[in-house]
Scaffold this active site. Structure first.
Site, PDB file in Angstrom:
ATOM      1  N   ARG A  42     -29.955   0.446 106.479  1.00 48.26           N
ATOM      2  CA  ARG A  42     -30.080   1.746 106.835  1.00 48.26           C
ATOM      3  C   ARG A  42     -30.184   2.664 105.384  1.00 48.26           C
ATOM      4  NH1 ARG A  42     -26.359   5.079 111.005  1.00 48.26           N
ATOM      5  NH2 ARG A  42     -24.734   5.016 109.244  1.00 48.26           N
ATOM      6  N   SER A 111     -30.609   4.672 119.550  1.00 48.57           N
ATOM      7  CA  SER A 111     -29.643   5.468 119.461  1.00 48.57           C
ATOM      8  C   SER A 111     -29.514   6.382 120.596  1.00 48.57           C
ATOM      9  CB  SER A 111     -29.410   6.449 118.386  1.00 48.57           C
ATOM     10  OG  SER A 111     -29.203   5.396 117.398  1.00 48.57           O
ATOM     11  N   LYS A 140     -23.640  10.228 105.941  1.00 45.49           N
ATOM     12  CA  LYS A 140     -24.467  11.337 105.773  1.00 45.49           C
ATOM     13  C   LYS A 140     -25.465  11.727 106.983  1.00 45.49           C
ATOM     14  CE  LYS A 140     -24.780  10.670 100.636  1.00 45.49           C
ATOM     15  NZ  LYS A 140     -25.697  10.427  99.586  1.00 45.49           N
TER      16      LYS A 140
END
Length: 211
Positions: A42, A111, A140
């Site tokens: 990621r 997601s 983040k």
């Protein structure tokens, strides 16, 4: 062709923090060597070339240990390095389009935060879901809290694997017992562990009591 009979039980989602490339890749190596079952690279704020280079380096490690590599967000990077699949969130290409681009054999993770979206995403070609954030997280990535009740509700209404993500730690894995999840996604707990091998082994023991 990718074998979609995937073990989702301990899913490492990377974050580079302030590591050097060598340190970062060493953490990924130790995690794979110790038993994580899936790795997602990621990267939110790097150039395409940088993402590609990191993906190539990480895939050398995951291939060595026969661990599937999932690329976050970037279909182009997934295809460029021939990763096992891609994971997308709310602001990416439509699920149907991603499925068309990657083909039927690659893994498509999505997601989701509620049953309605989960059922729609499953119908459009998702292979698994990441649901969260279950607990507060300092990554983040902007997250919104998802209750354990909602997590269980999603599991109960879909036929594909569901993983919990967001603030999952060794000491709270067992709070997810009886939800029916296929596994947990972990970021800082593994990436910032003082001893990656010990942390992975301890988390695997807890996850085994869930799935």
């Amino acid at each position: 062709m990718v074998n979609k009979n995937i073990d989702y039980s301990l899913y490492l989602v990377t974050n580079r923090y302030d590591y050097s490339d060598e340190q970062f890749l060493n953490v990924v190596f130790e995690a794979c060597d110790s038993g994580v079952t899936l790795v997602q690279l990621r990267e939110k704020n790097v150039t395409t070339k940088r993402y590609f280079d990191l993906a190539v380096a990480v895939k050398k490690i995951t291939d060595k240990f026969n661990v599937p590599l999932i690329i976050d967000d970037r279909v182009d990077i997934c295809l460029a390095v021939n990763a096992a699949g891609v994971h997308i969130g709310d602001n990416e290409l439509p699920i149907k389009i991603v499925r068309q681009l990657i083909g039927k054999d690659k893994i498509l993770g999505v997601s989701v935060k509620d049953v309605q979206h989960a059922k729609a995403a499953e119908a459009q070609g998702a292979d698994y879901f990441g649901v969260g954030a279950i607990y507060p997280t300092k990554t983040k990535v902007i997250t919104k809290h998802t209750t354990i009740a909602t997590l269980k509700d999603i599991v109960d209404h879909v036929d594909i694997p569901v993983n919990a993500i967001g603030g999952i730690k060794e000491n709270n894995i067992l709070s997810l017992k009886n939800t029916g999840i296929s596994g947990v996604c972990m970021v800082s707990e593994l990436m910032q562990a003082e001893n990656v091998r010990t942390k992975v082994l301890n988390c695997l023991k807890s996850v085994e009591q869930l799935v």
